[in-house]
Design an enzyme around this catalytic site. Structure first.
Site, short mmCIF file in Angstrom:
data_model
loop_
_atom_site.label_atom_id
_atom_site.label_comp_id
_atom_site.label_asym_id
_atom_site.label_seq_id
_atom_site.Cartn_x
_atom_site.Cartn_y
_atom_site.Cartn_z
CG ASP A 1 -6.54 6.30 -3.97
OD1 ASP A 1 -7.36 6.92 -3.27
OD2 ASP A 1 -6.88 5.58 -4.93
N GLY B 1 -8.74 -4.91 -5.70
CA GLY B 1 -10.02 -4.61 -6.36
C GLY B 1 -11.13 -4.33 -5.36
CB ALA B 2 -11.39 -4.60 -1.77
CD GLU C 1 -14.70 7.94 -2.55
OE1 GLU C 1 -13.50 8.24 -2.75
OE2 GLU C 1 -15.09 7.38 -1.53
CG HIS C 2 -15.29 9.92 -8.63
ND1 HIS C 2 -14.82 9.58 -9.87
CD2 HIS C 2 -15.54 8.76 -7.99
CE1 HIS C 2 -14.79 8.25 -9.98
NE2 HIS C 2 -15.23 7.73 -8.85
CE1 TYR D 1 -11.35 7.52 -10.28
CE2 TYR D 1 -9.99 8.18 -12.14
CZ TYR D 1 -10.35 8.31 -10.81
OH TYR D 1 -9.71 9.25 -10.03
CD GLU E 1 -3.22 4.54 -10.05
OE1 GLU E 1 -2.51 4.27 -9.08
OE2 GLU E 1 -4.46 4.41 -10.03
CB SER F 1 -6.09 2.79 -1.98
OG SER F 1 -5.14 3.59 -2.53
CB SER G 1 -3.27 0.59 -7.63
OG SER G 1 -4.20 -0.33 -8.10
C1 GAF Z 1 -9.75 6.13 -7.03
C2 GAF Z 1 -8.72 7.13 -7.53
F1 GAF Z 1 -7.48 6.56 -7.60
C3 GAF Z 1 -8.68 8.38 -6.64
O1 GAF Z 1 -7.83 9.33 -7.21
C4 GAF Z 1 -10.09 8.95 -6.44
O2 GAF Z 1 -10.51 9.66 -7.58
C5 GAF Z 1 -11.08 7.86 -6.06
O3 GAF Z 1 -11.04 6.75 -6.95
C6 GAF Z 1 -12.50 8.37 -6.03
O4 GAF Z 1 -12.65 9.32 -5.04
O5 GAF Z 1 -9.39 5.60 -5.80
#
Ligand code: GAF
Length: 382
Positions: free
Chosen positions: A175, A125-126, A37-38, A227, A163, A129, A131
């Site tokens: 995503d 918003g959950a 994640e991130h 973010y 985006e 993904s 969006s």
């Molecule tokens: C969101 C972002 F859109 C992804 O690119 C990713 O960074 C994620 O957060 C975190 O892992 O979904």
């Protein structure tokens, strides 16, 4: 509601709004990320899989280089002239689909006007993904309608550009790649620097397990600035370490060289989660789904303590799930709200009951649970 039922509903609404049948209906799924994640915008690795839920777009070409965009989940209608469209020209929910048409035209693709009716069975918003699912459904619809022959990896990059530039969120490529590239029964091991991806078999049911999604009820929005702040902190940490990105560091001990303790923690999360992705892919390659549990647990601790993007409902849900027999649980997505995943026994009743009870003790309304079979990526369905 089945995917076909959502598609039929969108087509029916298209007919009543436009007085004609759509030329087709396209679907793009939401995603769950197993671990990493991130890490995507730090040029690292991710391991998402596609959900059996997502967004559908009933669409037809129309003249005048105009987009007519309507959604069953949002009020109003956006009518967007494509010539002269640029970032800032459309705001709100319509910026996602309009941004995709803009990015495709910027790339020289032969995309013109279209009527788009968007429908979804994915909670917004959950952290699943929604969006990117809108972007990707619109991208494949426009590409098919206008005969634009574009590799999926390029479509993912264009959807991300929409985006980043039209919506203004500096998100990574995970995503959109998950939505466009995932295959049923697999997770997608994606190297976000090279763009190379590998399908990794992922079948929790065969291991007597289930990947359960807990929609914690707390909502998140990537647009709220937190973010972007994490991304900026990661870039500062990479600069402090003298590397192009945190992907280039593999030893968490090197973070001791970063003077600022907050930046050091952010970097430690990214470095350790990158490592967990590669370990998870190895475990899945060896058929050891249960082994993922420990990695999920450690990833949540890292996101909570080092990256500091967890939220109270996620911590309660993850802890209750593990106490009730889940092998591991963690928050997913951008953070500050959204969902938790739990690697639970196939009969997940005890895990669900424990999470509900944990919520009741806090006086929170009960969370929602979603099954998450690893599913197919975006495609035309009608
Ligand atoms: C969101 C972002 F859109 C992804 O690119 C990713 O960074 C994620 O957060 C975190 O892992 O979904």
């Amino acid at each position: 509601m089945s995917l076909t039922a959502v598609a039929v509903r969108a087509a029916g609404r298209f007919l009543s709004w436009h007085g004609d049948q759509p030329e087709g209906v396209w679907h793009a799924p939401g995603r769950v990320n197993l671990v990493g994640e991130h890490t995507d915008y730090n040029s690292g690795w991710v391991l998402p899989f596609a959900l059996d839920r997502g967004v559908v777009v009933a669409a037809a070409r129309r003249g005048g280089d105009m987009l007519d965009i309507r959604s069953l989940q949002s009020e109003g209608r956006a009518v967007v002239p494509l010539p002269g469209l640029r970032p800032g020209g459309v705001t709100g929910w319509a910026a996602y689909p309009a941004g995709v048409a803009w990015a495709m035209r910027e790339a020289g693709l032969p995309v013109g006007g279209a009527s788009l009716v968007i429908d979804s069975d994915l909670p917004q918003g959950a952290g699943l993904s929604s969006s990117a699912a809108i972007e990707c459904a619109v991208a494949i619809a426009l590409a098919d309608l206008y005969g634009a022959d574009v590799p999926r990896t390029e479509l993912a990059a264009l959807a991300r550009r929409a985006e980043n530039e039209m919506v203004g969120v500096p998100s990574g490529i995970m995503d959109q790649s998950a939505s466009l590239l995932c295959e049923a029964g697999h997770a997608l091991l994606l190297d976000c620097r090279s763009g190379q991806s590998t399908q990794v078999p992922f079948d929790p049911a065969a291991a007597g397990l289930a990947l359960l999604v807990v929609d914690t009820g707390a909502r998140h929005a990537l647009t709220d600035g937190r973010y972007a702040l994490r991304r900026a902190e990661c870039e500062q940490a990479a600069r402090a370490l003298g590397v192009p990105s945190l992907r280039d560091v593999t030893d968490p001990a090197r973070t001791a060289a970063i003077g600022d303790p907050v930046l050091a923690r952010r970097a430690r999360h990214v470095i350790s989660d990158n490592c967990r992705v590669l370990m998870a892919a190895d475990l899945l390659g060896a058929g050891d789904v249960a082994g993922l549990g420990r990695l999920l647990h450690d990833s949540h601790a890292s996101l909570r303590d080092d990256f500091e993007i967890s939220w109270p409902q996620a911590d309660v849900a993850a802890e209750a799930a593990e106490r009730a027999g889940a092998l591991g649980a963690r928050m997913v997505g951008g953070g500050f709200g959204g969902s938790v995943i739990a690697l639970a026994p196939a009969d997940s009743a005890a895990v669900r009951a424990a999470v509900r009870a944990g919520y009741a003790r806090q006086g929170w309304p009960p969370p929602a649970f979603l099954d998450a079979p690893p599913s197919a990526g975006a495609r035309r369905i009608l």
